[in-house]
Design a protein around this motif. Structure first.
Motif, PDB file in Angstrom:
ATOM      1  N   CYS A 166       2.525  -0.858   1.987  1.00 49.76           N
ATOM      2  CA  CYS A 166       2.962   0.363   2.243  1.00 49.76           C
ATOM      3  C   CYS A 166       2.861   0.738   3.880  1.00 49.76           C
ATOM      4  O   CYS A 166       2.377   0.016   4.657  1.00 49.76           O
ATOM      5  CB  CYS A 166       2.273   1.370   1.760  1.00 49.76           C
ATOM      6  SG  CYS A 166       0.730   1.783   2.227  1.00 49.76           S
TER       7      CYS A 166
ATOM      8  N   CYS B  14      -0.362   1.157   5.519  1.00 50.81           N
ATOM      9  CA  CYS B  14      -1.225   0.017   5.809  1.00 50.81           C
ATOM     10  C   CYS B  14      -0.928  -0.791   6.815  1.00 50.81           C
ATOM     11  O   CYS B  14      -1.502  -1.449   7.681  1.00 50.81           O
ATOM     12  CB  CYS B  14      -1.322  -0.875   4.266  1.00 50.81           C
ATOM     13  SG  CYS B  14      -2.563  -0.104   3.118  1.00 50.81           S
TER      14      CYS B  14
ATOM     15  N   ASN C 108      -4.968  -3.333   1.660  1.00 53.26           N
ATOM     16  CA  ASN C 108      -4.135  -2.528   0.584  1.00 53.26           C
ATOM     17  C   ASN C 108      -4.810  -1.184   0.478  1.00 53.26           C
ATOM     18  O   ASN C 108      -5.863  -0.816   0.992  1.00 53.26           O
ATOM     19  CB  ASN C 108      -4.099  -3.497  -0.607  1.00 53.26           C
ATOM     20  CG  ASN C 108      -5.358  -3.603  -1.198  1.00 53.26           C
ATOM     21  OD1 ASN C 108      -5.868  -2.582  -1.705  1.00 53.26           O
ATOM     22  ND2 ASN C 108      -6.149  -4.598  -1.071  1.00 53.26           N
ATOM     23  N   CYS C 109      -4.157  -0.438  -0.167  1.00 57.18           N
ATOM     24  CA  CYS C 109      -4.584   0.938  -0.787  1.00 57.18           C
ATOM     25  C   CYS C 109      -4.056   1.227  -2.102  1.00 57.18           C
ATOM     26  O   CYS C 109      -3.563   0.530  -2.695  1.00 57.18           O
ATOM     27  CB  CYS C 109      -4.297   1.967   0.300  1.00 57.18           C
ATOM     28  SG  CYS C 109      -2.391   2.285   0.441  1.00 57.18           S
TER      29      CYS C 109
ATOM     30  N   CYS D 160      -0.369   0.633  -2.753  1.00 62.78           N
ATOM     31  CA  CYS D 160       0.299  -0.772  -2.419  1.00 62.78           C
ATOM     32  C   CYS D 160      -0.668  -1.747  -2.696  1.00 62.78           C
ATOM     33  O   CYS D 160      -1.864  -1.484  -2.977  1.00 62.78           O
ATOM     34  CB  CYS D 160       0.696  -0.905  -0.803  1.00 62.78           C
ATOM     35  SG  CYS D 160      -0.558  -1.237   0.210  1.00 62.78           S
TER      36      CYS D 160
ATOM     37  N   ARG E 219      -7.611   7.563   1.220  1.00 62.41           N
ATOM     38  CA  ARG E 219      -6.083   6.778   0.600  1.00 62.41           C
ATOM     39  C   ARG E 219      -6.546   5.607  -0.271  1.00 62.41           C
ATOM     40  O   ARG E 219      -5.964   4.951  -0.898  1.00 62.41           O
ATOM     41  CB  ARG E 219      -5.371   6.345   1.594  1.00 62.41           C
ATOM     42  CG  ARG E 219      -3.987   6.067   1.295  1.00 62.41           C
ATOM     43  CD  ARG E 219      -3.223   5.838   2.580  1.00 62.41           C
ATOM     44  NE  ARG E 219      -2.824   4.209   2.846  1.00 62.41           N
ATOM     45  CZ  ARG E 219      -3.576   3.819   3.868  1.00 62.41           C
ATOM     46  NH1 ARG E 219      -4.156   4.636   4.954  1.00 62.41           N
ATOM     47  NH2 ARG E 219      -3.283   2.522   4.184  1.00 62.41           N
TER      48      ARG E 219
HETATM   49 ZN    ZN Z   1      -1.122   0.692   1.642  1.00 61.95          ZN
END
Ligand code: ZN
Ligand code: ZN
Ligand code: FE
Length: 758
Positions: free
Chosen positions: A109, A112, A130-131, A134, A172
């Motif tokens: 995303c 990120c 990542n989060c 994503c 997030r």
């Molecule tokens: Zn992300």
């Protein structure tokens, strides 16, 4: 005056940042209560002023987190026994028999990406950032509920910083299961001949240097390995084609940015959105006429398959800030028709003959998932291969039925499991022609049954007894004493097209089912079929007049044989000036003639795919194919787009007879008409035929809807021209968007038909 509401949100709402989203929304509107994940989805109790609650609900429904797919939102007003003075996220409640649909793997995303490029961030240049919005999902999940111990991240202990983010509802990364950082997460390394020669940033830089030197690198991705090289290096490309034993099939490209892609292809607004979508599929794009790319990338193609970097590692690899190519070949890590390698051991064995170096990492892939392939048709997405980023998202299944397993067809296999009103159409499994693919098919079915907590009560399969999927279905139905339904291949195509277009009752439509191969109810090989039918049944109104498939499978691999079969059937000479005759030696031609005359190994076929093959060979475009559909694709690619002429095809009772078409083709050929004109006239003939049969059936049955399905509709010239001609004649036209027109959609259609066959 305060109100209390209980809210239940269903759909893909777990592992996508839904609870922190609800939390922040509640705080924003000054509302109290709680949110939790349960087997019913996300449950919320909310208290506060009615006006604020309404605003909260509006946001909830209309601006959910990017990966969430809301199916339903149930709202119930009630007298709450409790009074809350804050909003909190409560422990999950789970029930062993329930499940929450899980998200597909999603490309990196923007947040990120920004962090990864910020030198002050603790994840600066970290390839596994990542989060909740994503990163990997489906490819790393072993079991549900979706929690870290049940993923391939189980062995990585969260460090303090990561744990703090993971536990903070305002973050997030709250409950982002694959969360990681350079301190606690996976890392990359570069191997040569089984030895690690560099790690982390050094590994990436060394891999880049090797690529620039023309080396071929195996790269571990999200759902499997890619084989990569510099797309502008013709020597490397030639080497790759030799090593991969892939002579013509186009390679996919990964470009550093949209701007790079626009240098080589026409990119519409819809296509740009597709390229940048969370799924990041390979998008088929029309090549610009003047483009300098080596022809070895996609020989004989007027389109190129492009994707953008979708993992953080890809972004780092393709970083064009220094002197590095902005374009990589990223082809699947396999030898011609085998499934793509995803486990490290397997990759090292199978890809060693192809790759000079291996860029690997220690985050295991649990489920093999190929890149998806998509494109735009008339402003809509139309998926050709549904895999990474798409599967296992569910499709709507608007029928009442006990759980069904539909096993699909033989080539481009997918399977489909249903549960209530959801159909889980699997990711692309591949051609069920070798042991490895059969194994991923069988393991895939068991994995889906486990993930989605469904156990089929009925099984559906193709009519073709020799498909490995059919054999699996027959065995399983017998072993488990479950009812088995054989579904005619093109009926399944029709049903798939209807269901994905929201058709949910038994009203019949006109089905134009143009396909390569499918077993017919009469034992012949069908594929040029015009049905009137719906989910429950069909009538075959018209079909292409049968011709002998001379030599069986050999005729599929050598379209020249099909051309000769068409000429022979229609009483035309095999003139030695015809390219299809020239491509076969005297001996071959003698054998073919005697096979035709004595009807040896020449089963009758009405396949539309074979007609395209035959014309392609007759024009001298392609006499022998190296991959499925090659002859038809190359024929489509030479079409003169301004030509409007067409050849006649006769409709006799229920046969569509191409004899007059062949007569005029021969005449055009002998009078030296340009191939591009003849190719265009042929395509136009099929478009015109489609209108004629549809009008006949509208007059007969008063039906105004036409559904287009089957692999031949992957032909964009044919598809777009047919859609517009039919629409101009006031037909409602249904075509494929979310599932493939090819056999990748058959399983979904089988499931729909099975639901109607009680
Ligand atoms: Zn992300
Ligand atoms: Zn960490
Ligand atoms: Fe088919």
């Amino acid at each position: 005056m305060t109100s209390s509401l209980l809210i239940n949100v269903k759909g893909i709402v777990q592992g996508v940042g839904f609870r922190p989203f609800v939390y922040r929304l509640a705080i924003h509107y000054g509302l109290n209560g709680w949110v939790l994940n349960s087997s019913k989805g996300v449950e919320i109790e909310i208290q506060g002023k009615r006006e604020q609650i309404d605003a909260f609900l509006h946001e909830l429904k209309h601006h959910p987190p990017p990966l969430a797919v809301i199916d339903t939102v149930e709202i119930r007003e009630f007298q709450s026994p409790a009074h809350y003075d804050s909003f909190s996220i409560l422990e999950s409640r789970s029930d062993a028999n329930e499940f929450i649909p899980i998200s597909a793997d999603i490309s990196i995303c923007d947040d990120c990406l920004t962090e990864m490029q910020n030198p002050a961030d603790r994840r600066f240049r970290y390839p596994f950032i990542n989060c909740t919005n994503c990163g990997p999902r489906f490819s790393i999940i072993k079991e549900i509920p979706y929690d870290r111990p049940k993923t391939t991240m189980a062995d990585f202990q969260l460090c303090e910083d990561c744990l703090a983010e993971y536990s903070n509802p305002g973050d997030r990364r709250f409950h982002a299961q694959p969360v990681a950082c350079p301190q606690c997460g996976p890392h990359v390394y570069l191997q040569k001949n089984g030895t690690t020669i560099a790690e982390k940033e050094d590994a990436i830089q060394l891999a880049r240097a090797a690529i620039m030197e023309g080396q071929i690198i195996a790269i571990k991705g999200l759902g499997g390995y890619h084989i990569a090289c510099d797309a502008k290096n013709t020597l490397a490309l030639t080497k790759l084609r030799e090593r991969k034993k892939r002579s013509d099939k186009p390679f996919a490209l990964m470009a550093a940015s949209i701007a790079v892609i626009k240098r080589y292809c026409h990119v519409s607004k819809t296509e740009e959105e597709l390229l940048k979508s969370p799924q990041h599929p390979i998008v088929l794009l029309d090549r610009l006429p003047q483009n300098s790319l080596p022809k070895e990338i996609a020989p004989g193609q007027s389109t190129l398959g492009f994707m953008l970097p979708y993992t953080p590692l890809h972004v780092l690899l393709l970083d064009s800030s220094s002197d590095f190519t902005d374009l990589l070949i990223m082809t699947s890590g396999n030898l011609s028709e085998e499934p793509i390698a995803y486990s490290d051991d397997d990759a090292l064995v199978r890809l060693s003959p192809m790759a000079d170096l291996f860029l690997m990492h220690n985050r295991p892939i649990f489920m093999r998932v190929d890149d998806s392939v998509s494109r735009e048709i008339n402003g809509f997405e139309s998926v050709l291969r549904r895999a990474r980023g798409y599967a296992p998202a569910f499709l709507h299944f608007p029928f009442k039925s006990a759980p069904i397993l539909a096993v699909g067809a033989g080539l481009k296999n997918t399977f489909c499991l249903t549960r209530d009103h959801q159909a889980f159409l699997s990711h692309h499994i591949g051609d069920l022609e070798n042991y490895e693919t059969l194994q991923s098919f069988e393991e895939g079915i068991l994995h889906y049954e486990k993930l989605f907590r469904t156990s089929p009560k009925r099984i559906a399969c193709d009519l073709h007894p020799d498909y490995l999927s059919t054999r699996y279905a027959v065995n399983r139905a017998e072993n488990e004493q479950k009812p088995l339904l054989f579904v005619q291949h093109h009926h399944a195509h029709l049903a798939a097209c209807l269901a994905e277009n929201g058709w949910n009752d038994n009203r019949p439509v006109i089905g134009l089912l143009y396909d390569g191969t499918g077993m017919g109810s009469d034992g012949a090989i069908w594929g040029g079929e015009v049905f009137v039918g719906g989910f429950a049944d069909f009538q075959r109104h018209y079909h292409l007049k049968y011709v002998p498939l001379v030599g069986g499978d050999l005729a599929v691999r050598k379209p020249a044989r099909m051309a000769l079969a068409y000429l022979w059937t229609n009483g035309y000479e095999w003139d030695s000036s015809f390219p299809c005759a020239q491509s076969l030696c005297m001996e071959d031609r003698t054998v073919i003639r005697s096979q035709l005359e004595k009807e040896i190994n020449s089963p009758p076929t009405s396949s539309m795919g074979r007609l395209f093959d035959a014309v392609s060979a007759f024009l001298g475009v392609r006499q022998e194919v190296n991959y499925e559909g090659q002859a038809a694709i190359e024929l489509e690619n030479i079409v003169d787009h301004s030509e409007r002429g067409c050849y006649p095809i006769e409709i006799n009772v229920n046969e569509m007879d191409t004899k007059p078409l062949w007569g005029e083709l021969i005449h055009d050929m002998q009078s030296g008409t340009a191939l591009s004109i003849m190719a265009a006239r042929f395509h136009n003939s099929i478009v015109q035929l489609s209108l004629s049969v549809s009008v006949n059936l509208r007059n007969l049955h008063g039906i105004n809807t036409v559904a287009l399905s089957g692999g031949v509709w992957q032909n964009k010239v044919l598809l777009t021209r047919t859609i517009s001609l039919l629409q101009n004649n006031n037909f409602d036209v249904l075509w494929h968007k979310n599932i493939p027109a090819n056999d990748g959609g058959v399983a979904y259609g089988q499931a729909c038909i099975a639901a109607h066959s009680i």
